[in-house]
Write a protein that holds these residues in place. Structure first.
Motif, mmCIF file in Angstrom:
data_model
loop_
_atom_site.group_PDB
_atom_site.id
_atom_site.type_symbol
_atom_site.label_atom_id
_atom_site.label_comp_id
_atom_site.label_asym_id
_atom_site.label_seq_id
_atom_site.Cartn_x
_atom_site.Cartn_y
_atom_site.Cartn_z
ATOM 1 N N VAL A 1 -8.591 11.229 -1.717
ATOM 2 C CA VAL A 1 -9.659 10.434 -2.311
ATOM 3 C C VAL A 1 -9.944 9.219 -1.444
ATOM 4 O O VAL A 1 -9.060 8.386 -1.209
ATOM 5 N N LYS A 2 -11.173 9.127 -0.947
ATOM 6 C CA LYS A 2 -11.568 7.979 -0.143
ATOM 7 C C LYS A 2 -11.761 6.765 -1.058
ATOM 8 O O LYS A 2 -11.840 6.886 -2.288
ATOM 9 N N GLN A 3 -11.870 5.573 -0.451
ATOM 10 C CA GLN A 3 -12.042 4.359 -1.246
ATOM 11 C C GLN A 3 -13.363 4.376 -2.009
ATOM 12 O O GLN A 3 -13.515 3.689 -3.014
ATOM 13 N N SER A 4 -14.323 5.155 -1.532
ATOM 14 C CA SER A 4 -15.606 5.284 -2.221
ATOM 15 C C SER A 4 -15.498 6.144 -3.466
ATOM 16 O O SER A 4 -16.425 6.196 -4.279
ATOM 17 N N GLY A 5 -14.353 6.841 -3.632
ATOM 18 C CA GLY A 5 -14.165 7.734 -4.762
ATOM 19 C C GLY A 5 -14.458 9.189 -4.452
ATOM 20 O O GLY A 5 -14.223 10.065 -5.282
ATOM 21 N N HIS A 6 -14.959 9.468 -3.246
ATOM 22 C CA HIS A 6 -15.272 10.842 -2.862
ATOM 23 C C HIS A 6 -14.009 11.584 -2.427
ATOM 24 O O HIS A 6 -13.115 11.002 -1.821
ATOM 25 N N TYR A 7 -13.989 12.880 -2.738
ATOM 26 C CA TYR A 7 -12.882 13.739 -2.335
ATOM 27 C C TYR A 7 -13.239 14.425 -1.015
ATOM 28 O O TYR A 7 -14.345 14.966 -0.858
ATOM 29 N N GLY B 1 -5.075 14.886 -4.172
ATOM 30 C CA GLY B 1 -5.637 13.768 -4.911
ATOM 31 C C GLY B 1 -5.088 12.415 -4.503
ATOM 32 O O GLY B 1 -5.475 11.385 -5.092
ATOM 33 N N SER C 1 -4.786 8.951 -2.549
ATOM 34 C CA SER C 1 -5.846 8.111 -1.993
ATOM 35 C C SER C 1 -5.612 7.876 -0.503
ATOM 36 O O SER C 1 -4.477 7.866 -0.029
ATOM 37 N N THR C 2 -6.702 7.716 0.225
ATOM 38 C CA THR C 2 -6.587 7.407 1.651
ATOM 39 C C THR C 2 -5.899 6.066 1.849
ATOM 40 O O THR C 2 -5.252 5.838 2.877
ATOM 41 N N ARG C 3 -6.037 5.163 0.877
ATOM 42 C CA ARG C 3 -5.371 3.858 0.965
ATOM 43 C C ARG C 3 -3.846 4.029 0.954
ATOM 44 O O ARG C 3 -3.127 3.359 1.700
ATOM 45 N N LEU D 1 -15.286 -1.686 1.632
ATOM 46 C CA LEU D 1 -16.444 -0.849 1.317
ATOM 47 C C LEU D 1 -17.778 -1.552 1.511
ATOM 48 O O LEU D 1 -18.823 -0.906 1.544
#
Length: 275
Positions: A4-10, A46, A48-50, A139
């Motif tokens: 999951v990117k910080q934008s919420g996209h998978y 699932g 997060s990239t973070r 972002l």
């Protein structure tokens, strides 16, 4: 494996993209491959990239603080806030390293109104105004309204002569800088209007990330041997660059570091700045 990117996209987990980002830190390929393998074995669908970034940073730091510092560079720029004053000073130093004279926070009289300009630089026949758009969150982007606004200021300033660097000069160029990125429309409008644009990843080969690595001009906020609070205290003392600290190590005493902590900080600096 989806992340999951910080934008919420998978998106699909990109092992090679992670590898390349760590190689840019200067770490050897063997170390990077080992880190990537450990991360690949520990992530889950699932994640997060973070969290992946934090894990990569932690694993790099165990092997080398200087590699972790370089890997942390984009986040370090976001710590030059919250208002961006330290980012403006950092950009001035970046241009000075490239042979420019630089002044921060200049008042220039325009045809209509007076303007406070973040940075003015001069080199050879070029005298340019620089406006810095600072973002404290990853972002945030600089959209088309910003270059439109900056262009109007440039147009008000450039017809007149201005006393900078001890002489009268016309402002012949306008540079818009951001620590994050520009939207597509911002890039299109800015380049079409004759502005010079500089961001973390634009232009392709002369962007902020490349300039920092090429010039060895790392902000003190990238150091891993200082806490966030300690970095803020060092910035307030007027030290912006890692390379400035060895000659101003008394600042580290001033903010309360022990002799051993100071030794650790200076060791990280030596590793980070060695060529």
């Amino acid at each position: 494996m989806k992340v999951v990117k910080q934008s919420g996209h998978y998106v699909d987990f990109d092992r090679e993209k992670l590898r390349k980002s760590m190689l840019r830190s200067g770490a050897e390929a063997t170390l990077v491959d080992n880190v990537v393998q450990k991360i690949s074995e520990s992530i889950y669908d699932g994640i997060s990239t973070r969290k992946i970034y934090k894990l990569a940073f932690s694993l790099l730091k165990k092997e080398s603080s200087s590699h972790a510092a370089r890997y942390n560079l984009k986040a370090a720029l976001q710590m030059l806030g919250p208002a961006g004053f330290f980012f403006e000073k950092f950009i001035a130093r970046l241009f000075e390293r490239q042979g420019y004279q630089a002044e921060v926070n200049c008042l220039l009289q325009g045809t209509c109104v007076t303007h406070e300009i973040d940075v003015v630089v001069q080199k050879n026949e070029i005298t340019a105004m620089i406006e810095c758009k600072f973002h404290a969150t990853p972002l945030a982007v600089t959209d088309v309204k910003v270059p439109m606004y900056i262009l109007s200021r440039f147009n008000d300033i450039k017809p007149l002569q201005h006393k900078v660097f001890g002489h009268s000069h016309s402002i012949t160029a306008c540079i818009l800088v951001t620590n994050n990125r520009f939207t597509t429309d911002a890039l299109t409008f800015g380049t079409c209007s004759g502005l010079t644009l500089l961001s973390w990843d634009y232009p392709l080969h002369e962007n902020i990330r490349h300039l920092i690595d090429r010039e060895g001009l790392y902000p003190i906020t990238c150091l891993t041997t200082l806490t966030v609070v300690e970095k803020e205290k060092v910035l307030i003392q007027g030290v912006i660059l890692v390379s400035d600290l060895p000659n101003q190590s008394h600042v580290l005493e001033t903010i309360g570091l022990s002799p051993q902590r100071i030794k650790n900080v200076l060791q990280e600096i030596r590793e980070l700045t060695k060529t």
